[in-house]
Design a protein around this motif. Structure first.
Motif, mmCIF file in Angstrom:
data_model
loop_
_atom_site.group_PDB
_atom_site.id
_atom_site.type_symbol
_atom_site.label_atom_id
_atom_site.label_comp_id
_atom_site.label_asym_id
_atom_site.label_seq_id
_atom_site.Cartn_x
_atom_site.Cartn_y
_atom_site.Cartn_z
ATOM 1 N N VAL A 1 0.838 -1.202 0.000
ATOM 2 C CA VAL A 1 0.000 0.000 0.000
ATOM 3 C C VAL A 1 0.874 1.255 0.000
ATOM 4 O O VAL A 1 0.622 2.203 -0.748
ATOM 5 N N ASN A 2 1.925 1.265 0.818
ATOM 6 C CA ASN A 2 2.819 2.420 0.866
ATOM 7 C C ASN A 2 3.539 2.622 -0.469
ATOM 8 O O ASN A 2 3.805 3.757 -0.872
ATOM 9 N N THR A 3 3.829 1.524 -1.153
ATOM 10 C CA THR A 3 4.450 1.623 -2.477
ATOM 11 C C THR A 3 3.493 2.309 -3.446
ATOM 12 O O THR A 3 3.900 3.177 -4.225
ATOM 13 N N ALA A 4 2.235 1.954 -3.380
ATOM 14 C CA ALA A 4 1.237 2.593 -4.246
ATOM 15 C C ALA A 4 1.046 4.068 -3.882
ATOM 16 O O ALA A 4 0.766 4.896 -4.762
ATOM 17 N N ASP A 5 1.220 4.411 -2.614
ATOM 18 C CA ASP A 5 1.080 5.807 -2.186
ATOM 19 C C ASP A 5 2.123 6.716 -2.840
ATOM 20 O O ASP A 5 1.868 7.902 -3.048
ATOM 21 N N VAL A 6 3.287 6.163 -3.165
ATOM 22 C CA VAL A 6 4.328 6.963 -3.814
ATOM 23 C C VAL A 6 3.813 7.497 -5.145
ATOM 24 O O VAL A 6 3.902 8.691 -5.430
ATOM 25 N N ILE A 7 3.244 6.637 -5.956
ATOM 26 C CA ILE A 7 2.791 7.078 -7.278
ATOM 27 C C ILE A 7 1.532 7.931 -7.176
ATOM 28 O O ILE A 7 1.350 8.866 -7.956
ATOM 29 N N ARG A 8 0.681 7.647 -6.197
ATOM 30 C CA ARG A 8 -0.509 8.491 -6.016
ATOM 31 C C ARG A 8 -0.116 9.933 -5.733
ATOM 32 O O ARG A 8 -0.699 10.871 -6.270
ATOM 33 N N SER A 9 0.885 10.090 -4.873
ATOM 34 C CA SER A 9 1.303 11.454 -4.537
ATOM 35 C C SER A 9 1.966 12.140 -5.734
ATOM 36 O O SER A 9 1.800 13.337 -5.926
ATOM 37 N N LEU A 10 2.669 11.378 -6.555
ATOM 38 C CA LEU A 10 3.270 11.980 -7.756
ATOM 39 C C LEU A 10 2.200 12.383 -8.763
ATOM 40 O O LEU A 10 2.318 13.416 -9.426
ATOM 41 N N HIS A 11 1.155 11.580 -8.881
ATOM 42 C CA HIS A 11 0.047 11.950 -9.767
ATOM 43 C C HIS A 11 -0.634 13.234 -9.269
ATOM 44 O O HIS A 11 -0.961 14.117 -10.065
ATOM 45 N N LEU A 12 -0.833 13.325 -7.960
ATOM 46 C CA LEU A 12 -1.410 14.544 -7.393
ATOM 47 C C LEU A 12 -0.511 15.746 -7.671
ATOM 48 O O LEU A 12 -0.998 16.827 -8.036
ATOM 49 N N LEU A 13 0.778 15.566 -7.533
ATOM 50 C CA LEU A 13 1.725 16.643 -7.805
ATOM 51 C C LEU A 13 1.623 17.092 -9.262
ATOM 52 O O LEU A 13 1.549 18.290 -9.551
#
Length: 185
Positions: free
Chosen positions: A32-44
């Motif tokens: 889940v934390n690995t997926a959070d990395v890309i989610r935050s980059l998409h938000l950025l």
């Protein structure tokens, strides 16, 4: 003596069960934390592009939130992966690429604030986030495969400990009943 052995072995099996259950949960949390990395980059990405289009300051709050979320996600990945002996070179490369990309997005925002949209568009046209995304995909596949293997091994040990506990109870039952019958006789 049988009851004392039973107590000890049940306690040992419970420790094995608890440890392996914890490993399964930790593996899922890491995924889940690995997926959070890309989610935050998409938000950025969305926040930077939105700010460039409409120049509303609350998009800057979204960029700050995305950067903070990314830092938290990476921090929550490092220690558990290291303790599991994951090959950390992949993690460090991704972390460095993400940091460089974050700095680039900050520079892009400054270009928008300075009304230098041509240079902003040149950088945007190169799509530097795509390279980071591809790197993330490779990293994510490695992490997911690694964590799936850990979860599988933990589940197998967990199930074996449960089976051992049942077999122990059956063995004690089979030894106790004849002993009680003989004593009663």
């Amino acid at each position: 003596l049988l009851l004392l052995a039973n107590i000890y072995l049940i306690h040992r099996n419970n420790l094995v069960i608890a440890f392996n259950k914890q490993r399964q949960e930790e593996a899922e949390k890491i995924k889940v934390n690995t997926a959070d990395v890309i989610r935050s980059l998409h938000l950025l990405d969305l926040a930077v592009r939105s700010y460039a289009l409409v120049r509303i300051d609350h998009f800057m709050l979204a960029t700050d939130s995305a950067i903070n979320n990314n830092n938290v996600a990476l921090a929550q990945l490092e220690e558990p992966l290291e303790s599991q002996e994951f090959p950390m070179n992949d993690f460090y490369q991704l972390r460095d690429s993400v940091s460089a990309y974050i700095e680039l997005t900050r520079a892009m925002i400054k270009l928008v604030q300075q009304e230098d949209l041509a240079q902003f568009m040149d950088i945007l046209g190169e799509d530097p986030g795509y390279k980071v995304w591809l790197q993330y995909l490779r990293f994510s596949k490695k992490v997911n495969s690694f964590e799936d293997n850990i979860a599988l091994q933990a589940r197998l040990h967990y199930e074996q400990a449960l089976k051992n506990s049942y077999l122990l109870q059956i063995a004690i039952f089979l030894l106790t009943i004849p002993t009680l019958l003989y004593t009663a006789h």
